[in-house]
Design a protein around this motif. Structure first.
Motif, mmCIF file in Angstrom:
data_model
loop_
_atom_site.group_PDB
_atom_site.id
_atom_site.type_symbol
_atom_site.label_atom_id
_atom_site.label_comp_id
_atom_site.label_asym_id
_atom_site.label_seq_id
_atom_site.Cartn_x
_atom_site.Cartn_y
_atom_site.Cartn_z
ATOM 1 N N ASP A 81 4.746 -4.500 0.753
ATOM 2 C CA ASP A 81 5.318 -3.792 0.322
ATOM 3 C C ASP A 81 6.231 -3.347 0.026
ATOM 4 O O ASP A 81 7.769 -4.022 1.077
ATOM 5 C CB ASP A 81 4.794 -2.788 1.789
ATOM 6 N N ASP A 82 7.017 -2.622 -0.698
ATOM 7 C CA ASP A 82 8.565 -2.276 -0.706
ATOM 8 C C ASP A 82 8.757 -1.289 0.210
ATOM 9 O O ASP A 82 8.110 -0.935 0.621
ATOM 10 C CB ASP A 82 8.454 -1.329 -2.058
ATOM 11 N N PRO A 83 9.933 -1.623 0.710
ATOM 12 C CA PRO A 83 10.426 -0.978 1.634
ATOM 13 C C PRO A 83 10.544 0.342 1.717
ATOM 14 O O PRO A 83 9.991 1.467 2.843
ATOM 15 C CB PRO A 83 12.165 -1.498 1.591
ATOM 16 N N GLU A 84 10.270 1.876 1.257
ATOM 17 C CA GLU A 84 10.094 2.749 0.503
ATOM 18 C C GLU A 84 7.926 3.504 1.310
ATOM 19 O O GLU A 84 8.346 4.037 2.205
ATOM 20 C CB GLU A 84 10.228 3.795 -0.059
ATOM 21 N N SER A 85 7.619 2.221 0.776
ATOM 22 C CA SER A 85 6.193 2.354 1.331
ATOM 23 C C SER A 85 5.449 1.480 2.809
ATOM 24 O O SER A 85 5.145 2.699 3.230
ATOM 25 C CB SER A 85 5.628 1.723 0.533
ATOM 26 N N ASP A 86 6.684 1.080 3.470
ATOM 27 C CA ASP A 86 6.847 0.218 4.884
ATOM 28 C C ASP A 86 7.149 1.775 5.521
ATOM 29 O O ASP A 86 6.724 1.637 6.781
ATOM 30 C CB ASP A 86 7.687 -1.016 4.909
ATOM 31 N N LEU A 87 8.683 2.451 5.126
ATOM 32 C CA LEU A 87 8.392 3.731 6.170
ATOM 33 C C LEU A 87 8.051 5.249 6.228
ATOM 34 O O LEU A 87 7.987 5.196 7.242
ATOM 35 C CB LEU A 87 10.204 4.448 5.756
ATOM 36 N N VAL A 88 7.085 4.964 4.999
ATOM 37 C CA VAL A 88 6.161 6.042 5.013
ATOM 38 C C VAL A 88 4.459 5.375 6.189
ATOM 39 O O VAL A 88 4.275 6.618 5.935
ATOM 40 C CB VAL A 88 5.575 6.585 3.996
ATOM 41 N N ALA A 89 4.571 4.350 5.635
ATOM 42 C CA ALA A 89 3.521 3.455 6.737
ATOM 43 C C ALA A 89 4.280 3.718 8.277
ATOM 44 O O ALA A 89 3.280 4.783 8.847
ATOM 45 C CB ALA A 89 3.106 2.573 5.808
ATOM 46 N N ARG A 90 5.090 3.583 8.449
ATOM 47 C CA ARG A 90 5.878 3.671 9.301
ATOM 48 C C ARG A 90 5.946 4.355 10.548
ATOM 49 O O ARG A 90 5.796 5.260 11.814
ATOM 50 C CB ARG A 90 6.903 2.838 9.809
ATOM 51 N N GLN A 91 6.221 6.008 9.267
ATOM 52 C CA GLN A 91 5.907 7.369 9.987
ATOM 53 C C GLN A 91 5.330 8.091 10.430
ATOM 54 O O GLN A 91 4.630 8.638 10.515
ATOM 55 C CB GLN A 91 7.083 8.195 8.744
#
Length: 187
Positions: free
Chosen positions: A111-121
């Protein structure tokens, strides 16, 4: 062997907390099969079960002096087994990625870093909402919704009547949906 008598188990637990090896052995004998069944349901790989059971009990006996009894011992072991199994899944994914790289196979799409961040949040928000639940509601929800236990198994693991586990699970779902801003529909 530990009897079903709660006082006897409490005495064995206190002895085990003091480091009594015979008492720890009794607890291991009593809970080993339950922990092994849980792990097998979660990993689906019989060859991994014994190692994970060993890891669970090593972690449990290491932490046992700090066990306050806020939850039942079986529930506490269930949580440790869940965490150890999650660690096992993470290590399996990392191992597969390393093998894929070594073999020159394309690895799983990242996943792109933005998707990773959203999923982590989102995951962090869920865990925070879970942490805010009363213990009994959280335990019921985790057993039913996350671990996939049926009502009978969850009732046995939590030491509560089936109707109580069902109510606690529904109430936890309602509170989680409210905390996460999701609509809640009673089934």
């Amino acid at each position: 062997m530990v009897s079903d008598d709660g006082d006897d188990e409490a005495q064995v637990l206190r002895a085990a907390q003091r480091g009594d090896r015979a008492a720890q052995s009794q607890l291991f004998t009593r809970y080993r099969e339950r922990v092994a069944r849980q792990i097998l349901r979660m990993v689906g790989d019989p060859s991994a079960v014994d190692d994970l059971v060993q890891e669970v009990f090593i972690a449990a006996f290491t932490a046992l002096p700090r066990f306050r009894g806020d939850a039942q011992l079986g529930t506490w072991l269930h949580a440790i087994a869940t965490n150890r199994t999650r660690n096992w899944w993470d290590s399996q994914r990392r191992r597969r990625r390393r093998e894929d790289v070594a073999a020159g196979r394309p690895s799983e799409p990242q996943d792109d870093p933005e998707s990773d961040l959203v999923a982590r949040q989102q995951r962090d928000h869920l865990y925070a909402a879970l942490a805010d639940l009363p213990d009994k509601l959280r335990e019921a929800f985790i057993a039913r919704a996350i671990e996939g236990m049926n009502l009978i198994d969850a009732s046995a693991a939590l030491g509560a009547p089936i109707s109580t586990v069902s109510y606690r699970t529904r109430r936890a779902e309602q509170l989680l949906c409210a905390a996460l801003g999701l609509p809640w529909r009673a089934s």
